[in-house]
Scaffold this motif. Structure first.
Motif, PDB file in Angstrom:
ATOM      1  N   SER A 174       0.713  -1.313  -0.091  1.00  0.00           N
ATOM      2  CA  SER A 174       0.139   0.011  -0.056  1.00  0.00           C
ATOM      3  C   SER A 174       0.677   1.156   0.056  1.00  0.00           C
ATOM      4  N   CYS A 218      -3.877  -3.401   5.612  1.00  0.00           N
ATOM      5  CA  CYS A 218      -5.300  -3.917   5.386  1.00  0.00           C
ATOM      6  C   CYS A 218      -6.333  -2.934   5.197  1.00  0.00           C
ATOM      7  N   PHE A 254      -6.008  -1.611   1.950  1.00  0.00           N
ATOM      8  CA  PHE A 254      -6.898  -2.559   1.077  1.00  0.00           C
ATOM      9  C   PHE A 254      -8.169  -2.211   1.141  1.00  0.00           C
ATOM     10  N   ALA A 297      -5.585  -3.438  -5.184  1.00  0.00           N
ATOM     11  CA  ALA A 297      -6.406  -4.322  -3.883  1.00  0.00           C
ATOM     12  C   ALA A 297      -5.444  -5.583  -3.893  1.00  0.00           C
ATOM     13  N   THR A 346      -2.045  -4.670  -2.221  1.00  0.00           N
ATOM     14  CA  THR A 346      -2.183  -4.641  -0.871  1.00  0.00           C
ATOM     15  C   THR A 346      -2.216  -5.869  -0.294  1.00  0.00           C
ATOM     16  N   ILE A 347      -3.173  -6.710  -0.577  1.00  0.00           N
ATOM     17  CA  ILE A 347      -3.412  -7.871  -0.130  1.00  0.00           C
ATOM     18  C   ILE A 347      -2.436  -8.986  -0.059  1.00  0.00           C
TER      19      ILE A 347
END
Length: 487
Positions: A46, A129, A132, A310, A313-314
């Motif tokens: 992120s 998180c 995300f 997404a 970041t995950i």
């Protein structure tokens, strides 16, 4: 009793599956490709999608902003080279923890594990998180910020999913990491190629007079470096799983040499791409920089940006969980945390209790949820221990000369990194002193109370309380103490 029966059941399965390992311990399942993916996948998360704003807000103009990104890449590379020497000299998992133990003894190592497991690692996991969930939520709330309840619930769900995956299987966690690393490199390539095309077409207005109006202070520079280095954070992640690396003497340094420069080049080119379509004001006002870039450059296919961000970041969250769980595991093994946290699942050969504990603490950090304040707090504590660890490398050059060093960096590098760490820790305190930094130091030192009560003295009443809890958790999760690796 529980340990014996669980091991007997595992022995029964071995007869039917000869390829199974012969000891109940963490296995060497991470090769060179997975090592590179852990480094690249954990670093590119992120940070590059949030920190451009934070770096720019402290530098104010384009030129210094890009220079900070270049300098952060160099610092991360130098730091990683120091950790490559440490990792091949002391081949134990746990990152800074075993290095501080060897260099300075158990108290600094305990304070690192205390601070990391209660503040630094779970807050970093929570930050990623939350990032995300913000990127996933933004497309559904066009023109306004998504509700905090939605953001936090999505973040908690992400933590639960990632924790479950890593508790189930080391190999599954590694495959997930490889997949998301490939996915994030796709979005990085899309942003960079789009930016280079626009640059070639003459979109250079934002780069003209890029240093004009620059007003920098020591505090602003250090905060810019904090946020830039947070985006690079993860350069030491492979040191947390040294015991699970195949041929660590080759794969650890090689993964670092390939992974860190790759990330640095990507970061610099991504920032250049952002400035081809956004002015400094527009970038600072953007709720999600990469999404704004996609809306202006890739429309009507701009939806791919939030989707792949997404994924990115995950993937970073998965890498953080994969490695940080090993710190909990090693601290438990050394008696610095509850012993059950060092136990291994007899069915899946994962440090399941350590990973579950880490996930619970990270979920608690979702509640406050202010990303920028968490980043500054995390960076201050992190660089305090980075500096101590690299100082330990210098100290061991004189106190532990007998240790074999497959890689030996010039001593000027760890000395320089130690000085940089001192600057990053002291500069914001001196230029803009706040109570936050005092609270951080007091929290770190408060670990001494727990160390002398529960580790050094080992009071009988504490043992009587922990023993039945350990037995119950052991039976519930089907975990046992790890066996020694065969010679």
């Amino acid at each position: 009793m529980g340990e014996t029966s669980l091991r007997e059941r595992r022995e029964d399965r071995k007869s039917a599956q000869s390829q199974e390992p012969q000891t109940t311990r963490l296995q060497r399942e991470v090769g060179l490709t997975s090592g590179i993916c852990i480094i690249v996948g954990t670093i590119i998360g992120s940070g590059i999608f949030i920190s451009p704003k934070s770096v720019l807000s402290n530098t104010a103009t384009v030129g210094p902003c890009l220079l900070v990104w270049v300098a952060c890449g160099i610092i991360a590379t130098l730091g990683a080279l120091c950790f490559a020497e440490l990792g091949t000299m002391i081949t134990k998992s746990g990152g800074e923890y075993p290095y501080l133990m060897e260099a300075f003894g158990p108290i600094p190592a305990y304070l690192f594990s205390w601070t990391s497991l209660i503040v630094m690692k779970p807050s970093s996991f929570a930050i990623i998180c939350l990032s995300f969930s913000e990127y996933v939520s933004v497309p559904f709330y066009s023109g306004c910020e998504p509700p905090q309840v939605v953001v936090k619930c999505l973040a908690a769900a992400a933590i639960l999913l990632i924790t479950t995956v890593n508790a189930l299987s080391v190999r599954l966690g590694s495959y997930v990491q490889n997949f998301f690393t490939a996915a994030k490199l796709v979005i990085v390539a899309i942003i960079i190629i789009s930016g280079m095309v626009l640059l070639a077409q003459g979109n250079t207005k934002n780069f003209e007079n890029s240093f004009e109006g620059t007003k920098l202070s020591v505090g602003a520079i250090s905060l810019a470096f904090y946020n830039g280095l947070w985006a690079y954070d993860g350069w030491n992640q492979l040191n947390y799983i040294t015991e699970e690396l195949r041929n660590p003497f080759r794969n650890l340094p090689l993964s670092i040499v390939i992974g860190i420069p790759l990330v640095a080049v990507c970061y610099i080119l991504m920032n250049v791409s952002y400035f081809t379509v956004m002015t400094t004001t527009e970038l600072l006002q953007s709720q999600a920089v990469a999404v704004t870039f996609g809306d202006r450059v890739l429309y009507p296919a701009s939806w791919v940006i939030p989707l792949f961000v997404a994924f990115s970041t995950i993937g970073a969250a998965n890498g953080t969980c994969f490695t940080a769980g090993r710190l909990v595991y090693v601290a438990g093994r050394e008696g610095h945390m509850l012993k059950v946290l060092s136990y291994v699942s007899v069915k899946r050969l994962t440090p399941a209790p350590a990973i579950i504990f880490y996930g619970i603490i990270a979920t608690i950090y979702i509640i406050p949820g202010d990303i920028n304040s968490l980043v500054n707090y995390f960076s201050f504590a992190a660089w305090l221990f980075y500096g101590m660890t690299i100082l330990g490398l210098v100290v061991m050059r004189f106190t532990r000369k007998e240790l074999e060093r497959p890689i030996k960096v010039p001593i000027v590098i760890p000395i320089l990194m130690t000085l940089i760490s001192v600057f990053l820790v002291l500069a914001p305190i001196i230029s803009e002193p706040t109570w936050e930094y005092l609270y951080c130091v007091l929290f770190i030192l408060s670990g001494l109370v727990f160390y002398f009560l529960f580790v050094y003295h080992k009071f009988g009443w504490a043992q009587r309380i922990s023993k039945p809890i350990t037995m119950y958790l052991q039976m519930l999760m089907e975990v046992v103490p790890p066996e020694e690796e065969p010679k």
